[in-house]
Each structure stands twice: as structure tokens, then as C-alpha cells.
Write a protein that holds these residues in place. Structure first.
Motif, PDB file in Angstrom:
ATOM      1  N   UNK A  14      10.774 -15.352   5.732  1.00 55.04           N
ATOM      2  CA  UNK A  14       9.433 -15.684   5.248  1.00 55.04           C
ATOM      3  C   UNK A  14       8.832 -14.562   4.420  1.00 55.04           C
ATOM      4  N   UNK A  15       8.079 -14.931   3.392  1.00 57.30           N
ATOM      5  CA  UNK A  15       7.233 -13.991   2.669  1.00 57.30           C
ATOM      6  C   UNK A  15       5.905 -13.969   3.420  1.00 57.30           C
ATOM      7  N   UNK A  16       5.432 -12.783   3.756  1.00 57.01           N
ATOM      8  CA  UNK A  16       4.202 -12.642   4.534  1.00 57.01           C
ATOM      9  C   UNK A  16       3.213 -11.783   3.762  1.00 57.01           C
ATOM     10  N   UNK A  17       1.979 -12.272   3.641  1.00 60.15           N
ATOM     11  CA  UNK A  17       0.890 -11.519   3.025  1.00 60.15           C
ATOM     12  C   UNK A  17      -0.182 -11.321   4.084  1.00 60.15           C
ATOM     13  N   UNK A  18      -0.607 -10.086   4.263  1.00 65.18           N
ATOM     14  CA  UNK A  18      -1.661  -9.765   5.223  1.00 65.18           C
ATOM     15  C   UNK A  18      -2.693  -8.898   4.520  1.00 65.18           C
ATOM     16  N   UNK A  19      -3.946  -9.317   4.559  1.00 61.56           N
ATOM     17  CA  UNK A  19      -5.022  -8.543   3.947  1.00 61.56           C
ATOM     18  C   UNK A  19      -6.037  -8.223   5.031  1.00 61.56           C
ATOM     19  N   UNK A  20      -6.314  -6.934   5.179  1.00 64.18           N
ATOM     20  CA  UNK A  20      -7.324  -6.492   6.138  1.00 64.18           C
ATOM     21  C   UNK A  20      -8.195  -5.459   5.441  1.00 64.18           C
ATOM     22  N   UNK A  21      -9.467  -5.802   5.268  1.00 64.77           N
ATOM     23  CA  UNK A  21     -10.365  -4.907   4.542  1.00 64.77           C
ATOM     24  C   UNK A  21      -9.884  -4.772   3.105  1.00 64.77           C
ATOM     25  N   UNK A  22      -9.594  -3.563   2.692  1.00 63.78           N
ATOM     26  CA  UNK A  22      -9.126  -3.296   1.324  1.00 63.78           C
ATOM     27  C   UNK A  22      -7.626  -3.015   1.266  1.00 63.78           C
ATOM     28  N   UNK A  23      -6.886  -3.282   2.355  1.00 61.04           N
ATOM     29  CA  UNK A  23      -5.436  -3.047   2.395  1.00 61.04           C
ATOM     30  C   UNK A  23      -4.680  -4.363   2.355  1.00 61.04           C
ATOM     31  N   UNK A  24      -3.661  -4.421   1.514  1.00 61.33           N
ATOM     32  CA  UNK A  24      -2.789  -5.582   1.410  1.00 61.33           C
ATOM     33  C   UNK A  24      -1.389  -5.166   1.834  1.00 61.33           C
ATOM     34  N   UNK A  25      -0.782  -5.979   2.687  1.00 60.99           N
ATOM     35  CA  UNK A  25       0.589  -5.755   3.110  1.00 60.99           C
ATOM     36  C   UNK A  25       1.396  -6.987   2.705  1.00 60.99           C
ATOM     37  N   UNK A  26       2.501  -6.759   2.030  1.00 60.22           N
ATOM     38  CA  UNK A  26       3.365  -7.838   1.554  1.00 60.22           C
ATOM     39  C   UNK A  26       4.780  -7.566   2.047  1.00 60.22           C
ATOM     40  N   UNK A  27       5.366  -8.533   2.743  1.00 62.77           N
ATOM     41  CA  UNK A  27       6.743  -8.409   3.230  1.00 62.77           C
ATOM     42  C   UNK A  27       7.583  -9.446   2.497  1.00 62.77           C
ATOM     43  N   UNK A  28       8.600  -8.964   1.783  1.00 60.00           N
ATOM     44  CA  UNK A  28       9.476  -9.828   0.996  1.00 60.00           C
ATOM     45  C   UNK A  28      10.899  -9.683   1.531  1.00 60.00           C
ATOM     46  N   UNK A  29      11.488 -10.773   2.057  1.00 63.15           N
ATOM     47  CA  UNK A  29      12.848 -10.670   2.588  1.00 63.15           C
ATOM     48  C   UNK A  29      13.896 -10.546   1.483  1.00 63.15           C
ATOM     49  N   UNK A  30      15.064 -10.055   1.856  1.00 62.72           N
ATOM     50  CA  UNK A  30      16.190  -9.902   0.932  1.00 62.72           C
ATOM     51  C   UNK A  30      16.515 -11.243   0.271  1.00 62.72           C
TER      52      UNK A  30
END
Length: 52
Positions: A14-30
Motif C-alpha cells: 500500500x501507498x500510505x500518506x499521513x499528515x499531522x500538523x505541518x509534517x507529511x509522511x509518504x510510504x511508497x512500496x517497492x
């Protein structure tokens, strides 16, 4: 404010996007490519950055 989005399952995970406050985290699988704000992210990688 917090936001998490789990995109549909790809053959590689899965591609996962998480936004908390002003931080963005993006996880991209192989074997997967995500486009965020005009930028391409080719997996596998995890990106954490500030958003404006």
C-alpha cells in the motif's frame, strides 16, 4: 489536525500518506510510484517532509 490515507492495495503493498500538523509522511512500496504535489517518488522509500 491529523489525516491518514491508505490507498488501495497494489501488487507490491500500500501507498500510505499521513499528515499531522505541518509534517507529511509518504510510504511508497517497492515497484510502485507515487506522485505528490508534482513530485514523483519511486519505491521503496519513506519520505517525511514539512508541507506549506
Amino acid at each position: 489536525m491529523s489525516f491518514s490515507r491508505f490507498f488501495p492495495e497494489t501488487p507490491h503493498g500500500r501507498i500510505i500518506v499521513d499528515i499531522e500538523g505541518q509534517k507529511m509522511s509518504l510510504v511508497v512500496p517497492k515497484g510502485t510510484v507515487a506522485v505528490w504535489n508534482g513530485k514523483r517518488f519511486t519505491g521503496p522509500q519513506k519520505v517525511v517532509q514539512n508541507i506549506e
